[in-house]
Scaffold this active site. Structure first.
Site, PDB file in Angstrom:
ATOM      1  N   SER A   1       0.674  -1.112  -0.034  1.00 43.41           N
ATOM      2  CA  SER A   1       0.126  -0.013  -0.105  1.00 43.41           C
ATOM      3  C   SER A   1       0.747   1.245   0.072  1.00 43.41           C
ATOM      4  O   SER A   1       0.286   2.193  -0.205  1.00 43.41           O
ATOM      5  CB  SER A   1      -1.072   0.089   1.113  1.00 43.41           C
ATOM      6  OG  SER A   1      -0.211   0.412   2.447  1.00 43.41           O
TER       7      SER A   1
ATOM      8  N   LYS B   1       1.377   4.548   7.180  1.00 43.76           N
ATOM      9  CA  LYS B   1       0.630   5.387   6.156  1.00 43.76           C
ATOM     10  C   LYS B   1       0.863   6.796   6.415  1.00 43.76           C
ATOM     11  O   LYS B   1       1.475   7.214   7.432  1.00 43.76           O
ATOM     12  CB  LYS B   1      -1.001   5.176   6.638  1.00 43.76           C
ATOM     13  CG  LYS B   1      -1.339   3.696   6.597  1.00 43.76           C
ATOM     14  CD  LYS B   1      -1.743   3.308   4.955  1.00 43.76           C
ATOM     15  CE  LYS B   1      -2.257   1.942   4.739  1.00 43.76           C
ATOM     16  NZ  LYS B   1      -1.439   0.759   5.231  1.00 43.76           N
TER      17      LYS B   1
END
Length: 203
Positions: free
Chosen positions: A123, A160
C-alpha cells in the site's frame, strides 16, 4: 602482571569487539572464555590486567567491558533495533521482537530514539516503500500533516501518511490507488513514530 601473554590480550580484545558487533551485547566472562579457549578464571585475571593497563574499561558489572574500539563506536555510531513487521496494506500487528541490530552513523542521523520495522504489503509502493524494505522510524508521539507514520489502531500497527481532519478524525492515507484510506477517531490513533529513511530490500 608483566608475564601476561600479549596474544591472549589481543585475542580477548578482538573477541569482545566481534561478539558485540555480531550480537549487539557485550560478552560475559564465561562467553569470552569459551570464545578464546581459556578458563573463566584466567579470563578474569586478564580482564583485570587489561583494565589496569587502560586497554579496556570495566566496572565489574555484567556485560560492561568496553574496548577502545567500542568506545569509539559509541561516539560515532548508535545501534537501532529491528522490530517485527508493519503492514503496508491491511493493518498487521507489529510484534516487538528484536530480530537484530543495525549500526547507524551519528553524523547522518544525530542522537535519538529510533527503531526499524520491516514493511509488509504494497500500500506504500508509490512512496518508494516495498514489501520487505526496512523503514527507519524516529520514535515520537506526534506528527505533521502528510508525514509517513507508524500508527497504532486497535492494537494493530500500520504505515501510512498521516492526515488529521477538521472533524476530529484521522485519515491514514496509503500510497497506492488500489487501497482505501483508513479513517479513525483521533483518540483511537496512536502515533508511534515518523518514518525518516527507507533501506531497500535486496532482490
Amino acid at each position: 602482571m608483566q608475564h601476561k601473554k600479549q596474544e591472549y590480550v589481543q585475542a580477548i580484545e578482538a573477541f569482545i569487539d566481534d561478539y558485540r558487533d555480531t550480537t549487539g551485547v557485550i560478552p560475559t566472562m564465561p562467553e569470552i572464555a569459551a570464545g578464546v579457549g581459556l578458563s573463566t578464571g584466567t579470563i578474569c585475571k586478564y580482564i583485570a590486567y587489561m583494565r589496569e593497563q587502560g586497554i579496556i574499561e570495566y566496572d565489574g558489572g555484567q556485560r560492561t567491558i568496553t574496548t577502545k574500539k567500542g568506545l569509539a563506536d559509541m561516539s560515532a555510531y548508535f545501534r537501532v533495533p529491528v522490530l517485527g513487521r508493519v503492514s503496508c496494506g491491511i493493518p498487521k500487528f507489529a510484534e516487538e521482537n528484536i530480530e537484530e541490530y543495525v549500526k547507524l552513523p551519528v553524523s547522518l542521523f544525530g542522537r535519538g530514539n529510533y527503531f526499524f520495522l520491516r514493511a509488509y504489503g504494497e500500500s506504500m509502493i508509490n512512496a518508494g516503500i516495498d514489501d520487505g524494505d526496512l523503514v527507519l522510524v524516529r520514535q515520537q508521539p506526534t506528527a505533521d500533516y502528510n508525514q509517513i507514520v507508524v500508527a497504532l489502531v486497535d492494537d494493530e500497527a500500520t504505515l501510512k501518511r498521516y492526515r488529521p481532519q477538521n472533524d476530529g478524525t484521522i485519515r491514514l492515507h496509503p500510497e497506492n490507488e488500489r487501497f482505501e484510506d483508513i479513517i479513525v477517531d483521533a483518540e483511537n490513533c496512536i502515533i508511534q513514530g515518523v518514518a525518516v529513511k527507507i533501506l531497500k530490500d535486496a532482490r
